[in-house]
Design a protein around this motif. Structure first.
Motif, PDB file in Angstrom:
ATOM      1  N   ALA A 299     -11.416  -0.574 -11.587  1.00 31.58           N
ATOM      2  CA  ALA A 299     -10.656   0.376 -10.768  1.00 31.58           C
ATOM      3  C   ALA A 299      -9.169   0.303 -11.105  1.00 31.58           C
ATOM      4  O   ALA A 299      -8.491   1.333 -11.223  1.00 31.58           O
ATOM      5  CB  ALA A 299     -10.890   0.097  -9.291  1.00 31.58           C
ATOM      6  N   VAL A 302      -8.610   2.029 -14.338  1.00 30.16           N
ATOM      7  CA  VAL A 302      -8.579   3.486 -14.161  1.00 30.16           C
ATOM      8  C   VAL A 302      -7.178   3.927 -13.760  1.00 30.16           C
ATOM      9  O   VAL A 302      -6.623   4.896 -14.298  1.00 30.16           O
ATOM     10  CB  VAL A 302      -9.616   3.929 -13.103  1.00 30.16           C
ATOM     11  N   TRP A 318     -13.702   4.367 -16.021  1.00 28.94           N
ATOM     12  CA  TRP A 318     -14.444   5.032 -14.938  1.00 28.94           C
ATOM     13  C   TRP A 318     -15.945   4.778 -15.086  1.00 28.94           C
ATOM     14  O   TRP A 318     -16.640   4.496 -14.107  1.00 28.94           O
ATOM     15  CB  TRP A 318     -14.156   6.530 -14.938  1.00 28.94           C
ATOM     16  N   LEU A 341      -8.943   3.998  -8.007  1.00 23.88           N
ATOM     17  CA  LEU A 341      -9.711   5.025  -8.723  1.00 23.88           C
ATOM     18  C   LEU A 341      -9.119   6.413  -8.476  1.00 23.88           C
ATOM     19  O   LEU A 341      -8.935   7.202  -9.412  1.00 23.88           O
ATOM     20  CB  LEU A 341     -11.174   5.002  -8.268  1.00 23.88           C
TER      21      LEU A 341
END
Length: 423
Positions: A299, A302, A318, A341
């Motif tokens: 996360a 990302v 992802w 995210l």
């Protein structure tokens, strides 16, 4: 004044006395989650053992002779499953005609809890951890373990009760380690609830106790928490100073060194240094095996990739986060990971992905009472619905904070972490 007398009397009734849950009408003490989580071979025995030990722990140390047969069964099956050793010890003590060794009994409960955790039986692990704390209610570290387990289940109010109890008992027993770690944990709970001033007071008090008693490793862990608190306040120079002190105490091989590297990468991202954070986070992926921790690293990746404008790294991270999700139980998910995210997706104008992640973060933060995360998520949702980036750091030009000395500390942190990250 004369020297302070160390009391050898029993623990005071207040504020340390505790109403046993089995004495509360309607309390959830059935242990039925054990039967739901485990195969019948182990589940039925552990369920029976748990309920018997729970009511025994109220104070009635009466012999339970039928458990002698359970002990014999457990000893005969030691090679079949690791939980049978703990079962044998618990059954032997409860069946004995002599008073049980409560510490040994509690340790057996922790062994069963560890086994259950390794078999994804989280509620069973919680049940036996709480049982250990009830069996020896005057042990500050057992109470702290109960609080830690409850916190991992998202049950923050109950976790606070056990952390507070741990601290009170530790003060009475003059257990400096117990005092420090319980205060630190209470500080983290206050931080999660959005009370930064209360968190700081508790953490600074914990640090003072640890420093006075030479608890160097624990000092590092408390400083780590203070670093996160200063990062939350956007006091980045102070956060980097704390980071340098943590590295000094964590090197060469503290188990939280990878976690520190992750948090320092997040510190850089808060300042807009996404390109600097990206390779560090990539290096951390193979260092985590736990699905929850791996999901959090992906996360963060990302977010870093989105902020740096690296679409390929974003897509790969992802996919990695998606692959972890089925392996993580709902109660173990953290709102902050979904916030990362969503921020990464919003930075690349992937609006649907961003909204989905933020909505999941909102649900988790609201259910757990994580006020600080909830405020950020709600602001981020408003931004993406207006088709605006949701990561404040990605919308500003990266800048330096603090003095030249703070910059030097940051460089030292990077150099100290590199051997651990590339080993």
């Amino acid at each position: 004044m004369g020297a302070r007398h160390r009391s050898t009397c029993d623990l005071p009734h207040a504020p340390l006395q505790m109403v046993h849950p089995a004495a509360i009408p309607g309390a959830s003490v059935s242990g039925s989650e054990i039967l739901r989580e485990l195969p019948s071979a182990e589940g039925v025995v552990l369920f029976s053992l748990f309920t018997t030990a729970l009511f025994w722990s109220c104070g009635a140390e009466n012999r339970v002779p039928e458990l002698a047969a359970v002990e014999r069964q457990a000893l005969a099956q030691l090679n079949e499953c690791a939980c049978w050793a703990g079962i044998a010890v618990i059954a032997r003590h409860l069946a004995s005609t002599t008073p049980a060794d409560r510490d040994e009994l509690a340790q057996a409960c922790f062994c069963v809890a560890d086994w259950a955790s390794g078999h994804n039986a989280r509620e069973t692990a919680l049940a036996f951890t709480l049982l250990a704390a009830l069996i020896v209610p005057r042990h500050p570290r057992y109470a702290w373990a109960a609080g830690r387990m409850l916190r991992s289940h998202g049950r923050m109010r109950e976790a606070e009760f056990w952390y507070r109890r741990s601290h009170r008992v530790a003060v009475w027993m003059r257990d400096a380690y117990g005092q420090s770690i319980s205060l630190s944990s209470l500080g983290v709970l206050a931080y999660i609830a959005g009370s930064q001033s209360k968190a700081e007071r508790r953490l600074e008090k914990a640090l003072l106790v640890a420093s006075r008693h030479g608890l160097r490793i624990l000092e590092g862990e408390i400083l780590h928490n203070l670093m996160l608190l200063e990062m939350e306040r956007h006091e980045f120079a102070r956060a980097e100073e704390y980071a340098a002190r943590v590295v000094e105490r964590y090197l060469p091989d503290h188990e939280r060194l990878p976690a520190l590297a992750h948090d320092i990468a997040c510190l850089w991202m808060e300042q807009g240094h996404f390109a600097r954070a990206l390779p560090v986070l990539c290096s951390l992926v193979p260092r985590f095996t736990d699905p929850v921790e791996k999901f959090q690293v992906f996360a963060a990746l990302v977010r870093a990739a989105g902020g740096a404008g690296d679409k390929a790294a974003f897509a790969s991270a992802w996919v990695g986060a998606d692959a972890c999700l089925p392996l993580v139980q709902e109660e173990s998910l953290h709102a902050g990971a979904f916030l990362d995210l969503g921020r990464g997706a919003a930075s690349l104008a992937s609006w649907d992905q961003a909204v989905s992640a933020f909505q999941r973060a909102e649900l988790i933060a609201r259910s757990r009472g994580e006020a600080d995360v909830l405020f950020k998520v709600e602001s981020a949702l408003d931004a993406v619905r207006r088709r605006e980036g949701a990561d404040h750091s990605a919308r500003t030009v990266p800048q330096r904070y603090g003095t030249a000395a703070a910059d030097s500390i940051a460089r030292n942190v990077i150099q100290a972490l590199q051997p651990a990250l590339t080993a």
